[in-house]
Enzyme design. Structure first.
Site, short mmCIF file in Angstrom:
data_model
loop_
_atom_site.label_atom_id
_atom_site.label_comp_id
_atom_site.label_asym_id
_atom_site.label_seq_id
_atom_site.Cartn_x
_atom_site.Cartn_y
_atom_site.Cartn_z
CE LYS A 190 -3.17 -35.21 -34.13
NZ LYS A 190 -1.76 -35.56 -33.90
N GLY A 213 1.15 -47.64 -36.47
CA GLY A 213 2.25 -46.86 -37.01
C GLY A 213 2.00 -46.32 -38.40
N GLY A 269 -2.47 -35.27 -41.55
CA GLY A 269 -3.66 -34.45 -41.39
C GLY A 269 -3.56 -33.40 -40.31
CG ASN A 316 1.10 -33.75 -31.87
OD1 ASN A 316 0.43 -34.60 -32.45
ND2 ASN A 316 2.30 -33.39 -32.29
CG HIS A 345 -33.16 5.24 -33.29
ND1 HIS A 345 -32.43 6.38 -33.46
CD2 HIS A 345 -34.43 5.58 -33.58
CE1 HIS A 345 -33.24 7.38 -33.83
NE2 HIS A 345 -34.45 6.90 -33.90
#
EC number: 2.7.7.23
Length: 453
Positions: free
Chosen positions: A23, A78, A101, A226, A361
């Site tokens: 993530k 946790g 983060g 998230n 060109h």
């Protein structure tokens, strides 16, 4: 700030992102989310940065520089458990600032204010908070007057507590010695068996320790990312911040709604950005340059007074007072000196173009060295690849290449020389020479094309 360290939690999987990429590695304004947080920490001169990694550790660690310390959380148990892994690494550290983060919109001035309040009150802990009109799903800050009591999660809050608009952002300052002791007193009291860092506040409160809060005025700093939708919303906030900053610095942005500037871009005053301009990577644009419309530059340098329109550039250097486009393609290794003209439908790759030269060109110039004041006629092609190897073409100063010239590399065109239109040049041309290579023109008289019946 001596004796301080930052601990950035980045061990989560980010399941809702539905991605093989961790993530915190998803980008925002051209940088990974985690890098935004690291850059913010370093801008306030916190000397040490520790990143707690778990899921996708190898991918993330490969992007970190030598200044970043890695702490491994083998099992994601946790936020409290994550900090438990970091505390043993806090040698000679008196205070830490804990960040997430996946909150890349945090600003340096906010961290400075949070640290200032923490130090002024000699606090055991200081929480960064924010006030939301609709705080549904977020942990509420309970206070008695201006004294912090505790954090209450949405699912545990009473109807009255759910009316509270001040929420916990997940960013904190801690006294390390006091935090180390408090962590010994928290236990996993939930079905997931996780240690919650917020449980230390109850320990501090019971011990009579000082706990302070600082409420940021910018609620976007509290936004954790998230999902892809939240990433897009954060991208919009970051983009508006960047655009506002550069307009304050003297850059004219004709249509901010269609202009995109990544975080690593550097612009000087009096640059003008036309609609649908995209500036990416480490692009730098000097004063008085005009970029766009419909131009994308990645890791490019543009000199003062140049104009770049309807162009795609990647790792190219454009000198001062050049005119590029429309519909030019500048590939990696392109270096244009001052006053170069690159016109429509021209592609340049790994080539140096001298001052004042013109490629107006319909040309391809690859693996070439072009001198000063060279004119490359329409339809000129450097034939640099034989299917196995690439070869170099050299065109000396003041050469003039006629339209539809093919230069079969390796080949050199001498100074002041001219090639006739339609020539295929496979041998070196001396200086001040006219080189012509053509098939003989034939006329077939009284020829009539068969017509379909």
């Amino acid at each position: 700030m001596p004796h301080w360290a930052a601990v950035i939690m980045a061990a989560g999987k980010g399941t809702r992102m539905k991605s093989k990429l961790p993530k915190v590695m998803h980008t925002l304004a051209g940088k990974p989310m985690l890098q935004h947080v690291l850059d913010c920490v370093r801008s306030v001169e916190i000397p040490r940065s520790m990143v707690v990694l778990g899921h996708g550790r190898e991918q993330i660690e490969a992007t970190l520089d030598d200044r970043t310390e890695v702490v491994v959380q083998e099992e994601q148990c946790g936020t409290g458990h994550a900090i438990m892994q970091a505390i043993p690494h806090c040698h000679e550290v008196d205070h830490i600032i804990v960040l997430s983060g996946d909150q890349p919109l945090i600003r340096p001035e906010t961290l400075r204010n949070l640290v200032r309040i923490h130090i002024e009150h000699n606090a055991a802990a200081t929480l960064l908070t924010a006030c939301f009109e609709n705080p549904h799903g977020l942990g509420r800050i309970l206070k008695e007057g201006d004294q912090f009591l505790r954090v209450v999660e949405e699912k545990d809050a009473t109807p009255e507590e759910r009316l509270i608009q001040e929420i916990n952002t997940g960013t904190y300052c801690f006294n390390v010695a006091k935090l180390r002791e408090a962590l010994k007193n928290i236990t996993p009291k939930n079905a997931q068996g996780e240690y919650y860092l917020t449980d230390v506040f109850a320990v501090f409160h019971a011990q009579g320790e000082v706990i302070r809060t600082y409420c940021t005025e910018d609620v976007h700093e509290a936004l954790g990312i998230n999902s892809r939708a939240q990433l897009a919303a954060a991208e919009d906030v970051a983009r508006q911040r960047i655009l506002s900053y550069w307009m304050e610095e003297g850059v004219t942005i004709i249509d901010p709604r269609s202009t995109f500037i990544e975080a690593g871009v550097v612009l000087q005053p009096d640059v003008v950005l036309q609609p649908f301009t995209i500036l990416k990577g480490r692009t730098q644009v000097a004063e008085d340059a005009v970029i766009g419309p419909h131009t994308t530059l990645t890791d490019c340098t543009v000199g003062a007074g140049s104009e770049v329109s309807h162009t795609v550039g990647n790792q190219a250097v454009i000198g001062g007072h050049c005119t590029i486009g429309p519909y030019a393609y500048l590939r990696p290794g392109t270096v244009l000196q001052d006053k170069v003209k690159v016109g429509d439908f021209v592609e340049i790759k790994n080539s140096q173009i001298g001052e004042g030269s013109k490629i107006p060109h319909l040309s391809y110039v690859g693996d070439s060295q072009v001198g000063k004041s060279v004119n490359i006629g329409a339809g000129t092609i450097t034939c640099n690849y034989d299917g196995v190897n690439k070869y170099k073409t050299i065109i000396r100063d003041k050469a003039f290449l006629g339209s539809n010239t093919n230069l079969v590399a390796p080949v050199e065109i001498g100074e002041g020389s001219v090639t006739g239109a339609g020539s295929t040049i496979s041998k070196n041309v001396p200086a001040n020479t006219l080189a012509i290579e053509r098939s003989t023109q034939k006329h077939i008289e009284n020829w009539v094309r068969n017509k379909k019946k």
